[in-house]
Motif scaffolding. Structure first.
Motif, short mmCIF file in Angstrom:
data_model
loop_
_atom_site.label_atom_id
_atom_site.label_comp_id
_atom_site.label_asym_id
_atom_site.label_seq_id
_atom_site.Cartn_x
_atom_site.Cartn_y
_atom_site.Cartn_z
N THR A 128 44.37 -6.43 44.60
CA THR A 128 44.39 -5.50 42.80
C THR A 128 43.98 -3.66 43.12
O THR A 128 44.82 -2.93 43.00
N HIS A 129 43.23 -3.17 44.11
CA HIS A 129 42.53 -1.49 43.88
C HIS A 129 43.71 -1.34 44.76
O HIS A 129 43.64 0.38 44.82
N VAL A 130 43.88 -1.50 46.15
CA VAL A 130 45.26 -1.21 46.37
C VAL A 130 46.67 -0.54 45.51
O VAL A 130 47.14 0.16 45.65
N PHE A 131 46.45 -1.50 44.82
CA PHE A 131 47.62 -1.47 43.63
C PHE A 131 47.98 -0.92 42.33
O PHE A 131 49.13 -1.09 41.75
N GLN A 132 46.44 -1.10 41.81
CA GLN A 132 46.40 -0.48 39.83
C GLN A 132 46.62 0.63 40.64
O GLN A 132 46.35 1.92 41.26
N TRP A 133 46.72 1.28 38.87
CA TRP A 133 46.66 2.86 38.89
C TRP A 133 45.50 2.81 38.13
O TRP A 133 44.67 2.07 37.76
N ASN A 134 45.16 4.20 38.49
CA ASN A 134 43.44 4.25 37.90
C ASN A 134 43.45 6.10 36.37
O ASN A 134 42.04 6.64 37.19
N GLY A 135 44.45 5.90 37.10
CA GLY A 135 44.18 7.71 36.35
C GLY A 135 44.47 8.39 37.00
O GLY A 135 43.34 10.03 36.23
N GLU A 136 44.61 8.56 38.32
CA GLU A 136 44.53 9.37 39.41
C GLU A 136 43.04 10.33 39.74
O GLU A 136 42.35 11.04 39.47
N GLY A 137 41.69 8.92 39.26
CA GLY A 137 40.68 9.27 39.25
C GLY A 137 39.81 9.28 38.62
O GLY A 137 38.33 9.15 37.96
N GLN A 138 40.45 9.24 36.88
CA GLN A 138 39.76 9.40 36.04
C GLN A 138 39.00 7.77 35.62
O GLN A 138 38.70 8.54 34.18
N PRO A 140 37.42 5.23 34.33
CA PRO A 140 35.88 4.81 34.53
C PRO A 140 36.12 3.49 35.43
O PRO A 140 36.55 2.46 35.45
N GLU A 141 34.59 3.58 36.62
CA GLU A 141 34.64 2.62 37.60
C GLU A 141 34.41 1.36 37.26
O GLU A 141 35.34 0.67 37.72
N GLY A 142 33.53 1.55 36.61
CA GLY A 142 33.78 -0.27 36.01
C GLY A 142 34.96 -0.71 35.21
O GLY A 142 34.83 -2.09 34.79
N ASP A 169 26.78 -6.26 28.76
CA ASP A 169 25.99 -5.47 27.41
C ASP A 169 26.56 -4.29 26.82
O ASP A 169 26.36 -3.54 25.67
N LYS A 170 28.06 -4.01 28.23
CA LYS A 170 28.57 -3.28 27.33
C LYS A 170 30.56 -3.48 27.89
O LYS A 170 30.63 -3.68 29.18
N TRP A 171 31.30 -2.71 27.21
CA TRP A 171 32.82 -3.49 27.81
C TRP A 171 33.36 -2.93 28.92
O TRP A 171 33.73 -3.32 29.85
N ASP A 172 32.31 -1.33 29.59
CA ASP A 172 32.60 -1.07 31.14
C ASP A 172 31.74 -1.21 31.41
O ASP A 172 31.38 -0.54 32.90
N GLN A 173 30.90 -2.22 32.31
CA GLN A 173 29.72 -2.91 32.54
C GLN A 173 30.19 -3.14 33.66
O GLN A 173 29.61 -2.61 35.10
N GLY A 174 31.09 -3.64 34.03
CA GLY A 174 32.32 -3.63 35.36
C GLY A 174 32.45 -5.33 35.65
O GLY A 174 31.95 -5.98 35.16
N TYR A 175 33.42 -5.40 36.49
CA TYR A 175 33.32 -6.50 37.44
C TYR A 175 33.78 -7.68 36.91
O TYR A 175 34.50 -7.27 35.54
N ASP A 176 32.57 -8.64 36.52
CA ASP A 176 33.45 -10.18 35.53
C ASP A 176 32.93 -10.12 34.20
O ASP A 176 34.26 -10.36 33.40
N PHE A 177 32.48 -9.25 34.12
CA PHE A 177 31.87 -9.11 32.58
C PHE A 177 33.00 -8.29 31.77
O PHE A 177 32.85 -8.46 30.97
N PHE A 204 43.67 9.12 32.29
CA PHE A 204 42.72 7.49 31.18
C PHE A 204 42.31 8.62 30.01
O PHE A 204 41.35 9.34 30.47
N ASP A 205 42.31 7.72 28.99
CA ASP A 205 41.68 8.20 27.75
C ASP A 205 41.30 7.55 27.00
O ASP A 205 42.28 5.75 26.73
N VAL A 206 39.67 6.78 26.76
CA VAL A 206 39.42 5.20 26.08
C VAL A 206 40.34 5.24 24.68
O VAL A 206 40.40 3.75 24.08
N LYS A 207 40.69 5.89 24.21
CA LYS A 207 41.68 6.67 22.97
C LYS A 207 42.78 5.27 23.68
O LYS A 207 43.40 4.73 22.62
#
Length: 230
Positions: A128-138, A140-142, A169-177, A204-207
């Motif tokens: 998935t990391h190979v094919f996903q878009w990530n906002g050109e690095g913007q 969040p890692e989570g 604990d938070k929406w961008d905690q990452g991985y399975d959360f 990327f924008d949280v909006k």
């Protein structure tokens, strides 16, 4: 050219596009630790032929099911994916240089249970990391890691200790959360993750969460937690 011949050619082309969507991507797998316990286990229990075959299957699943990128112009341009079995300190797997994946031989050595299942589950995440878009690095890692685990969740390749709905604990905690939170968002807006991924092509924008659902991400998270009694 007769109409019947044209129809048959069109039908064949359609069939190839549906059933061989990743045919243009080249998959390579190399075992750099063939004499270690993990490398030996890879050779004896998994093997290069299975690895290359499942990489194509996963690629198709990511494009058609998770990101719904049936139009090639919507996809991240990737011509090849290279998988290396090697020792990685502190990681089960890591994706680097746009299209390279390292999977830990130590992970394979110590995996309890069906190692093919565990190997495949990890591949769903890393590919998935190979094919996903990530906002050109913007992005969040989570969230990046959450999307990768969401692919595992959609593919039903998650273990019993994977986060349950409402955990975290938070929406961008990452991985399975975060994957479970994205699953919840998918229930609000069909194909939410596919739409979010498309929006993250260049930025990327949280909006984006509010643009898609009508609610800010913090409100979504609160409602998600409340739904599951957390």
């Amino acid at each position: 050219m007769s109409h019947r011949y044209f129809f048959l050619c069109s039908l064949l082309a359609s069939s190839l596009s549906l059933h061989g969507i990743s045919a243009a991507v080249d998959y390579q797998a190399t075992n750099y630790d063939p004499n270690t316990p993990g490398g030996i286990r890879f050779t004896n229990e998994i093997g290069v032929p299975y690895t290359k075959q499942i990489m194509g299957t996963i690629n198709d699943f990511i494009w058609t099911t998770v990101f719904q990128q049936n139009n090639p112009s919507d996809r991240k341009p990737v011509d090849s994916v290279n998988l290396y079995i090697t020792e990685i300190e502190g990681y089960e797997g890591i994706t680097w240089g746009n299209n390279n994946i390292n999977l830990s031989s130590s992970f394979l050595e110590g995996y309890q249970g069906d190692v093919i299942w565990g190997f495949t589950s990890l591949l769903y995440h890393e590919m998935t990391h190979v094919f996903q878009w990530n906002g050109e690095g913007q992005t969040p890692e989570g969230l990046v890691e959450g999307v990768a685990d969401y692919t595992k969740l959609r593919a039903n390749y998650v273990s019993s200790d994977f986060a349950k709905p409402g955990d975290g604990d938070k929406w961008d905690q990452g991985y399975d959360f975060t994957a479970r939170f994205l699953e919840y968002c998918d229930g609000i807006v069909p194909d939410f993750v596919a739409k979010l991924n498309a929006m993250m092509k260049f930025a990327f924008d949280v909006k984006y969460f509010e643009d898609l659902t009508g609610k800010p991400v913090d409100q979504l998270w609160q409602e998600y937690k409340a739904k599951y009694g957390h």
